[in-house]
Design a protein around this motif. Structure first.
Motif, short mmCIF file in Angstrom:
data_model
loop_
_atom_site.label_atom_id
_atom_site.label_comp_id
_atom_site.label_asym_id
_atom_site.label_seq_id
_atom_site.Cartn_x
_atom_site.Cartn_y
_atom_site.Cartn_z
N LYS A 8 0.83 -1.21 0.00
CA LYS A 8 0.00 0.00 0.00
C LYS A 8 0.86 1.26 0.00
O LYS A 8 0.54 2.24 -0.68
CB LYS A 8 -0.93 -0.01 1.21
CG LYS A 8 -2.11 -0.95 1.06
CD LYS A 8 -3.12 -0.75 2.17
CE LYS A 8 -4.33 -1.66 1.97
NZ LYS A 8 -5.35 -1.48 3.02
N ALA A 9 1.95 1.23 0.78
CA ALA A 9 2.83 2.40 0.81
C ALA A 9 3.48 2.63 -0.55
O ALA A 9 3.65 3.78 -0.98
CB ALA A 9 3.90 2.21 1.89
N THR A 10 3.82 1.54 -1.24
CA THR A 10 4.39 1.67 -2.59
C THR A 10 3.35 2.22 -3.56
O THR A 10 3.65 3.07 -4.42
CB THR A 10 4.90 0.30 -3.08
OG1 THR A 10 5.88 -0.19 -2.18
CG2 THR A 10 5.49 0.41 -4.46
N ALA A 11 2.10 1.75 -3.42
CA ALA A 11 1.03 2.26 -4.28
C ALA A 11 0.79 3.74 -4.02
O ALA A 11 0.55 4.51 -4.97
CB ALA A 11 -0.25 1.45 -4.05
N VAL A 12 0.86 4.16 -2.78
CA VAL A 12 0.69 5.58 -2.44
C VAL A 12 1.77 6.41 -3.12
O VAL A 12 1.49 7.48 -3.70
CB VAL A 12 0.73 5.78 -0.91
CG1 VAL A 12 0.81 7.27 -0.57
CG2 VAL A 12 -0.50 5.16 -0.26
N TRP A 13 2.98 5.93 -3.08
CA TRP A 13 4.09 6.69 -3.69
C TRP A 13 3.91 6.76 -5.21
O TRP A 13 4.11 7.82 -5.81
CB TRP A 13 5.42 6.02 -3.36
CG TRP A 13 6.62 6.84 -3.77
CD1 TRP A 13 7.30 7.74 -3.02
CD2 TRP A 13 7.24 6.82 -5.06
NE1 TRP A 13 8.32 8.29 -3.73
CE2 TRP A 13 8.31 7.73 -5.01
CE3 TRP A 13 7.03 6.14 -6.24
CZ2 TRP A 13 9.16 7.98 -6.09
CZ3 TRP A 13 7.86 6.39 -7.33
CH2 TRP A 13 8.92 7.29 -7.24
N LEU A 14 3.54 5.64 -5.85
CA LEU A 14 3.37 5.64 -7.30
C LEU A 14 2.20 6.52 -7.72
O LEU A 14 2.27 7.20 -8.77
CB LEU A 14 3.15 4.20 -7.79
CG LEU A 14 4.36 3.26 -7.68
CD1 LEU A 14 3.97 1.83 -8.05
CD2 LEU A 14 5.50 3.74 -8.59
N VAL A 15 1.13 6.56 -6.94
CA VAL A 15 -0.01 7.41 -7.27
C VAL A 15 0.38 8.88 -7.15
O VAL A 15 -0.02 9.72 -7.99
CB VAL A 15 -1.20 7.07 -6.35
CG1 VAL A 15 -2.28 8.14 -6.47
CG2 VAL A 15 -1.78 5.71 -6.70
N ASP A 16 1.17 9.20 -6.14
CA ASP A 16 1.51 10.60 -5.89
C ASP A 16 2.63 11.11 -6.79
O ASP A 16 2.71 12.33 -7.07
CB ASP A 16 1.93 10.78 -4.42
CG ASP A 16 0.78 10.56 -3.47
OD1 ASP A 16 -0.39 10.64 -3.92
OD2 ASP A 16 1.04 10.28 -2.27
N ASN A 17 3.50 10.23 -7.28
CA ASN A 17 4.71 10.69 -7.96
C ASN A 17 4.81 10.27 -9.42
O ASN A 17 5.79 10.63 -10.09
CB ASN A 17 5.96 10.17 -7.23
CG ASN A 17 6.07 10.71 -5.82
OD1 ASN A 17 6.57 11.81 -5.59
ND2 ASN A 17 5.59 9.93 -4.85
N THR A 18 3.84 9.53 -9.93
CA THR A 18 3.90 9.10 -11.32
C THR A 18 2.52 9.27 -11.95
O THR A 18 1.53 9.56 -11.27
CB THR A 18 4.32 7.62 -11.44
OG1 THR A 18 3.30 6.79 -10.87
CG2 THR A 18 5.63 7.37 -10.70
N THR A 19 2.51 9.05 -13.27
CA THR A 19 1.24 9.09 -14.03
C THR A 19 0.86 7.69 -14.52
O THR A 19 0.11 7.55 -15.48
CB THR A 19 1.36 10.05 -15.22
OG1 THR A 19 2.44 9.60 -16.07
CG2 THR A 19 1.62 11.47 -14.76
N ILE A 20 1.36 6.68 -13.84
CA ILE A 20 1.05 5.30 -14.21
C ILE A 20 -0.43 5.03 -13.91
O ILE A 20 -0.98 5.52 -12.92
CB ILE A 20 1.95 4.31 -13.44
CG1 ILE A 20 3.43 4.60 -13.74
CG2 ILE A 20 1.63 2.88 -13.79
CD1 ILE A 20 4.40 3.75 -12.92
#
Length: 254
Positions: A8-20
């Motif tokens: 979940k923490a990795t998903a939070v980072w990817l949502v906040d810092n990427t456009t994937i």
């Protein structure tokens, strides 16, 4: 498929810092797409701090760039951190504390029904030590009077496939040594699947058990009839001729 640490923490980072896309993130971290969308909306994982997969050597920047440029691209984990440093464990397997009290019963079962198994095989199956196995074999265990044999598979100490594999290995070793096995030993050396597939041996009904060697002796009956004639039925009812006593009484009265 291997998943990154702190999903979940990795998903939070990817949502906040990427456009994937949410779908790509969900496939990478092992979450549902709607759950990732909930993270983006602030409904899921509130207060969870993002975990940078690039800084933690789980994802490369090239992978992120490729995923942002192609919605069909699947992110690939760089290093499976959970398996880092893991090596094949040797020796007895780890047994949970809640099941350690069941090990003597399982050892007793293996020693009783599969005496062909070596101590090393039993040790790997149930996670015990050779001195304990030896004590139960020789019935010198301190609690041997209270130990009842129980199948280790039923206790959850090993899998049925592992037990079958150990039994088959013991059977192959026994055959290689060229030893003569009795019927009981041969039954013990087969796997569970093979033993269940065997046809049941015919058994004599209990009502006639013990009479297998009984014969009627029909030939002797003819011989007896020649030697000893059968008495006529009328001969059983032939009474002595009566009237003698009555005649004597009449003579005395006269």
């Amino acid at each position: 498929m291997a998943k990154p640490l702190m999903a979940k923490a990795t998903a939070v980072w990817l949502v906040d810092n990427t456009t994937i896309s949410f779908k790509q993130i969900a496939d990478f971290v092992g979450l549902h797409e709607l759950e990732v969308q909930g993270i983006a909306d602030g409904d899921v994982a509130q207060g969870v701090k993002g975990f940078d997969p690039v800084a933690n050597n789980q994802l490369t920047q090239e992978e992120i760039t490729a995923a942002e440029g192609n919605p069909l691209h699947k992110l690939k984990l760089k290093i499976y951190a959970a398996a880092a440093g893991e090596e094949k464990r040797r020796g007895p397997r780890y047994t949970p504390l809640s099941k350690r009290q069941d090990r003597p019963a399982s050892i007793y079962w293996l020693v009783k029904f599969h005496p062909e198994l070596a101590d090393s095989q039993i040790s790997k199956l149930v996670g015990t030590t050779k001195p304990t196995i030896q004590a139960i074999r020789e019935r010198t265990h301190w609690n041997i009077a209270n130990i009842q044999p129980i199948d280790p598979v039923a206790l959850g100490l090993c899998k049925q496939s592992e037990l079958d594999q150990a039994v088959q290995k013991a059977a192959a070793k026994k055959a290689a040594e060229g030893g003569v096995m009795s019927d009981d030993e041969r039954r013990k050396l087969v796997s569970t699947e093979q033993s269940l597939g065997m046809e049941a041996e015919p058994k004599i009904p209990g009502s006639i058990e013990g009479l297998e060697t009984f014969t009627l002796g029909g030939g002797d009956e003819n011989q007896r009839s020649e030697e000893q004639p059968v008495a006529d039925a009328d001969s059983f009812f032939n009474l002595p001729a009566g009237g003698g006593d009555e005649d004597e009484e009449d003579d005395q009265k006269a």
